[in-house]
Design an enzyme around this catalytic site. Structure first.
Site, PDB file in Angstrom:
ATOM      1  N   LYS A   5      31.807  37.471  50.062  1.00 21.06           N
ATOM      2  CA  LYS A   5      33.086  37.384  50.783  1.00 21.06           C
ATOM      3  C   LYS A   5      32.860  36.663  52.118  1.00 21.06           C
ATOM      4  O   LYS A   5      33.001  37.254  53.198  1.00 21.06           O
ATOM      5  CB  LYS A   5      33.677  38.780  50.995  1.00 21.06           C
ATOM      6  CG  LYS A   5      34.368  39.319  49.743  1.00 21.06           C
ATOM      7  CD  LYS A   5      34.957  40.694  49.957  1.00 21.06           C
ATOM      8  CE  LYS A   5      36.294  40.686  50.657  1.00 21.06           C
ATOM      9  NZ  LYS A   5      37.431  40.358  49.782  1.00 21.06           N
TER      10      LYS A   5
HETATM   11  N1  PPE Z   1      39.355  38.071  44.553  1.00 24.66           N
HETATM   12  C1  PPE Z   1      39.438  37.677  45.845  1.00 24.66           C
HETATM   13  C2  PPE Z   1      39.397  36.232  46.159  1.00 24.66           C
HETATM   14  C3  PPE Z   1      39.581  38.655  46.845  1.00 24.66           C
HETATM   15  O1  PPE Z   1      39.659  38.260  48.116  1.00 24.66           O
HETATM   16  C4  PPE Z   1      39.644  40.017  46.498  1.00 24.66           C
HETATM   17  C5  PPE Z   1      39.818  41.060  47.565  1.00 24.66           C
HETATM   18  C6  PPE Z   1      39.540  40.381  45.142  1.00 24.66           C
HETATM   19  C7  PPE Z   1      39.382  39.371  44.197  1.00 24.66           C
HETATM   20  C8  PPE Z   1      39.524  41.810  44.686  1.00 24.66           C
HETATM   21  O2  PPE Z   1      38.324  42.454  45.063  1.00 24.66           O
HETATM   22  P1  PPE Z   1      38.249  44.024  45.346  1.00 24.66           P
HETATM   23  O3  PPE Z   1      38.970  44.257  46.619  1.00 24.66           O
HETATM   24  O4  PPE Z   1      36.804  44.318  45.419  1.00 24.66           O
HETATM   25  O5  PPE Z   1      38.915  44.694  44.198  1.00 24.66           O
HETATM   26  N2  PPE Z   1      40.651  40.669  48.640  1.00 24.66           N
HETATM   27  C9  PPE Z   1      40.553  41.384  49.896  1.00 24.66           C
HETATM   28  C10 PPE Z   1      41.191  40.633  51.037  1.00 24.66           C
HETATM   29  C11 PPE Z   1      42.651  40.660  51.167  1.00 24.66           C
HETATM   30  C12 PPE Z   1      43.125  40.026  52.476  1.00 24.66           C
HETATM   31  O6  PPE Z   1      44.251  39.481  52.496  1.00 24.66           O
HETATM   32  O7  PPE Z   1      42.412  40.089  53.478  1.00 24.66           O
HETATM   33  C13 PPE Z   1      41.045  42.814  49.746  1.00 24.66           C
HETATM   34  O8  PPE Z   1      41.794  43.132  48.839  1.00 24.66           O
HETATM   35  O9  PPE Z   1      40.620  43.636  50.559  1.00 24.66           O
END
Ligand code: PPE
Length: 309
Positions: free
Chosen positions: A163
């Site tokens: 991330k």
């Molecule tokens: N793909 C991406 C690109 C992504 O950023 C997230 C989380 C996910 C999948 C899902 O991952 P998980 O949270 O482990 O289930 N996105 C984060 C950021 C959101 C934001 O706007 O800032 C989040 O959901 O925390």
């Protein structure tokens, strides 16, 4: 527009100290501000039925935080235990029952220029109340998504398992594009043309009772994705992790997103085509309910997923 009211809390954990929210600031020559060389996590803490609060899958989120640092090449200068305690401290210090937690590591002031291996790695952890990411109405009745004209990162262009803050410029471009066109969320295709993920969520489809999500190729391996896959398998749904195309989205009975911020959000429309009858389907609803029953401590079948405060 000013600062979102929910963002303003009492304290932020910064470099191993709890500081006042107003004091958690950086210099304008901070390396990561120029080159996107930070990495972050997003974690949720839920208020449970019994009055306590619990952080959802804290260990997995922190492991991914450490992995992000390893991938970028700027590891965290703390232990996993220190980070775990710091997260819990931030929630307590702000008196939050339910919140979103944002750990962020970034390269600070030192050398300017791309090569700055000696710059200090700073770490902050903030927490604030954050409701339904795609809106209350969206989480209940589904959102309208559009395929973005921006392609998801190629795995040799960006480190998609990490991330890294710089990775998110791609997401911001896609999100802005579809929001300004009147949609709620952007779905992105990978460099081969297969469906990858949304700007900040993983994507699932359901067709004839089968649950399908994209494999770990160019996507962020979401922790909510993993949770929903586990829940779906345990509830007896046939589940596959397989590449799928844009037209499979158009003929899916159900589509939904998963993410820490978005939780389990139904998608009711893709590219102006109704998904199924245009409202959340039974499998999405069942998995969403099951997910919330676990996070809220009603269903106690996954005790390892909750760290109570
Ligand atoms: N793909 C991406 C690109 C992504 O950023 C997230 C989380 C996910 C999948 C899902 O991952 P998980 O949270 O482990 O289930 N996105 C984060 C950021 C959101 C934001 O706007 O800032 C989040 O959901 O925390």
């Amino acid at each position: 527009m000013g600062i979102a009211t929910s963002l303003k809390t009492e304290k932020i954990w910064m470099d191993n100290q709890m500081v006042r929210w107003e004091e958690a600031t950086v210099h304008v020559l901070t390396h990561s501000l120029h080159y996107g060389t930070g990495y972050f996590e997003g974690i949720r803490c839920y208020a449970m039925e019994d009055g306590r609060s619990a952080v959802f899958r804290l260990g997995e989120h922190l492991r991914r935080f450490f992995d992000s640092g390893r991938i970028l090449g700027f590891p965290l200068p703390y232990t996993l235990e220190q980070m775990e305690q710091a997260v819990l401290e931030v929630i307590r210090a702000n008196g939050l029952k339910e919140c979103y937690i944002r750990p962020l590591a970034f390269l600070g002031l030192g050398e300017m220029g791309l090569y700055a291996p000696e710059n200090p790695v700073h770490v902050i952890i903030a927490a604030w109340p954050w409701g339904a990411y795609l809106g209350e109405e969206g989480i209940r009745n589904g959102i309208r998504a559009k395929i973005s004209s921006y392609t998801r990162h190629h795995v040799n262009v960006m480190m998609t398992k990490s991330k890294i803050t710089g990775n998110y410029v791609n997401s911001v471009l896609a999100k802005n594009e579809v929001k300004e066109a009147g949609y709620d969320e952007a779905i992105m295709l990978d460099t081969e043309g297969y469906v990858a993920e949304a700007s900040g969520e993983n994507i699932f489809i359901v067709r004839q009772g089968r649950v399908k999500t994209t494999p770990h190729t160019s996507i962020l391996p979401g922790i909510t994705r993993d949770s929903v896959l586990t829940i779906a398998r345990d509830r007896g749904y046939p589940v596959v992790e397989e590449c799928f195309t844009r037209d499979e989205l158009y003929i899916a009975d159900e589509v939904f997103f998963t993410g820490t911020a978005a939780e389990v959000t139904p998608v009711r429309e893709v590219d102006n085509r109704k998904v199924g009858p245009g409202c959340p389907g039974p499998v999405t609803y069942d998995l969403q309910q099951a997910f919330f029953n676990i996070t809220k401590g009603k269903d106690k079948s996954y005790p390892d997923w909750l760290t109570t405060l």
